[in-house]
Design an enzyme around this catalytic site. Structure first.
Site, PDB file in Angstrom:
ATOM      1  N   ARG A   1       0.896  -1.304   0.133  1.00 52.29           N
ATOM      2  CA  ARG A   1      -0.031  -0.084  -0.024  1.00 52.29           C
ATOM      3  C   ARG A   1       0.756   1.105   0.083  1.00 52.29           C
ATOM      4  O   ARG A   1       0.424   2.303  -0.823  1.00 52.29           O
ATOM      5  CB  ARG A   1      -0.868   0.002   1.145  1.00 52.29           C
ATOM      6  N   THR A   2       1.757   1.339   0.946  1.00 54.08           N
ATOM      7  CA  THR A   2       2.530   2.811   0.661  1.00 54.08           C
ATOM      8  C   THR A   2       3.351   2.837  -0.377  1.00 54.08           C
ATOM      9  O   THR A   2       3.033   4.245  -0.867  1.00 54.08           O
ATOM     10  CB  THR A   2       3.535   2.648   2.105  1.00 54.08           C
TER      11      THR A   2
ATOM     12  N   LYS B   1      25.400  -4.202  -3.984  1.00 57.70           N
ATOM     13  CA  LYS B   1      26.991  -4.085  -4.454  1.00 57.70           C
ATOM     14  C   LYS B   1      27.704  -3.338  -3.132  1.00 57.70           C
ATOM     15  O   LYS B   1      28.876  -3.095  -3.389  1.00 57.70           O
ATOM     16  CB  LYS B   1      27.282  -3.276  -5.653  1.00 57.70           C
TER      17      LYS B   1
ATOM     18  N   ARG C   1      11.578   3.769   2.414  1.00 63.62           N
ATOM     19  CA  ARG C   1      11.324   2.892   3.566  1.00 63.62           C
ATOM     20  C   ARG C   1      12.503   2.277   3.933  1.00 63.62           C
ATOM     21  O   ARG C   1      13.034   1.471   2.851  1.00 63.62           O
ATOM     22  CB  ARG C   1      10.067   1.989   3.114  1.00 63.62           C
TER      23      ARG C   1
ATOM     24  N   HIS D   1       5.959   5.921  11.098  1.00 67.33           N
ATOM     25  CA  HIS D   1       4.972   5.885   9.864  1.00 67.33           C
ATOM     26  C   HIS D   1       4.317   7.002   9.697  1.00 67.33           C
ATOM     27  O   HIS D   1       3.037   6.825   9.697  1.00 67.33           O
ATOM     28  CB  HIS D   1       4.437   4.355   9.588  1.00 67.33           C
TER      29      HIS D   1
HETATM   30  C1  NCD Z   1       2.433  -0.955   8.088  1.00 67.86           C
HETATM   31  C2  NCD Z   1       3.821  -0.846   7.994  1.00 67.86           C
HETATM   32  O1  NCD Z   1       4.415  -1.238   6.947  1.00 67.86           O
HETATM   33  O2  NCD Z   1       4.274  -0.401   9.113  1.00 67.86           O
HETATM   34  N1  NCD Z   1       1.768  -1.107   6.596  1.00 67.86           N
HETATM   35  C3  NCD Z   1       1.539  -0.219   5.708  1.00 67.86           C
HETATM   36  O3  NCD Z   1       2.129   0.694   5.771  1.00 67.86           O
HETATM   37  N2  NCD Z   1       0.209   0.142   5.572  1.00 67.86           N
HETATM   38  C4  NCD Z   1       1.872  -1.979   8.777  1.00 67.86           C
HETATM   39  C5  NCD Z   1       2.350  -3.541   9.061  1.00 67.86           C
HETATM   40  O4  NCD Z   1       3.374  -3.811   8.181  1.00 67.86           O
HETATM   41  O5  NCD Z   1       1.840  -4.199   9.758  1.00 67.86           O
END
Ligand code: NCD
Length: 306
Positions: free
Chosen positions: A55-56, A84, A105, A133
């Site tokens: 999703r993100t 590398k 991320r 997040h």
């Molecule tokens: C979450 C994350 O990556 O922290 N997912 C997200 O971004 N919607 C939650 C998770 O991984 O449980």
């Protein structure tokens, strides 16, 4: 209020007024998300994802495309030069030559902050280890406001892995700007991080419990998270808490009428699939709200709206 050129690293870097302004901008993005627009034409978003994501990453890319911009990036750090031995700083110094904004991320706490220190372009934290997040918290607040009409006055329970879950850290900080009562519900071993707890306790009433049945009939919002198996230092510790909570139809027998159930997703076994068909389940609406919230953020930090 100035958003142009800003990084989004921690939700704590934003005041309530700024968060409210972002939510208001997200609301304005709803019709634009359906029709599309070209206000970010010629702009490029790079998504650098060193950890799994559905999703993100996809919603950032969708948001950029709906605003007329383009996207580049990688979701598999294994196939990038990281394999590398390239370090994060060099990767950022390179990608910022290609892109106007970078969504990152990374499994390490502090990675997004480090990237922001070296980058000339804005960095958006799409998840920094178990730490934070922030854009998820913004879309969670947007969902609460859209579904309940306002955030002030609500009783909100966060259920699940409050220790390793980064979404609940950002969300707890974010909610502490509002007039809410917070219930933190988790197995003992997964209680809310002390540093988060100490900060929010000075701002809003907080109660901790290990049993969702103690609070479920009182709350307006139930925010469920999965156990973050991959962040446990020891599998034996994970096995002790695995399956220790689950929201099923029986959990919801006496809840308030307008209860909403949210989840950042992905779900494992903590919400029974039967719950999806109840009027309480809003976790797939949350996914749409992620697009408009990220459209608002991209448009604001790239200076296309103010
Ligand atoms: C979450 C994350 O990556 O922290 N997912 C997200 O971004 N919607 C939650 C998770 O991984 O449980």
């Amino acid at each position: 209020m100035k958003f142009e050129g800003r990084d989004i690293i921690s939700i704590r870097d934003f005041t309530r007024e700024e968060i409210d302004y972002i939510l208001e901008t997200a609301r304005i993005m709803e019709p634009i998300a359906r029709k599309g627009s070209d206000i970010l034409k010629g702009k490029i978003l790079a998504t650098l994802f060193f950890e799994p994501s559905t999703r993100t990453r996809l919603s950032f890319e969708t948001a950029m495309i709906k605003l007329g911009g383009s996207t580049i990036g990688f979701a598999e750090a294994e196939i990038a030069s990281v394999r590398k031995g390239e370090n994060l700083v060099d990767t950022i110094r390179t990608v910022e030559k290609y892109a106007d904004v970078i969504a990152l991320r990374h499994p390490l706490e502090g990675a997004a902050r480090l990237a922001a220190e070296v980058a000339e372009v804005p960095i958006i934290n799409g998840g920094s280890g178990a730490e934070e997040h922030p854009t998820q918290a913004m879309l969670d607040l947007y969902t609460i406001q859209k579904e309940k009409g306002c955030i002030d006055g609500l009783k909100i329970a966060l259920l699940g892995d409050l220790r390793y879950g980064r979404t609940v850290h950002s969300l707890a900080y974010a909610l502490s700007n509002y007039d809410v009562e917070l219930y933190l519900v988790s197995p003992d071993a997964l209680r809310m991080r002390r540093e988060v707890l100490e900060e929010i306790r000075g701002r809003i009433p907080v109660k901790e419990t290990s049993n969702i049945n103690d609070v479920i009939n009182d709350v307006d919002v139930l925010y469920v998270t999965r156990i973050q198996k991959e962040r446990f230092p020891d599998v034996a510790e994970y096995m002790k808490v695995k399956g220790s909570y689950r929201v099923g139809l029986e959990t919801l027998e006496k809840v308030k009428n307008g209860l909403i159930i949210l989840h950042p997703l992905p779900r494992t076994d903590e919400i029974a699939p039967e719950v999806d068909a109840t009027p309480y389940a809003k976790y797939f609406q949350q996914v749409w709200n992620g697009i408009v919230t990220r459209m608002a953020l991209l448009a604001l930090i790239l200076g296309a709206v103010n």
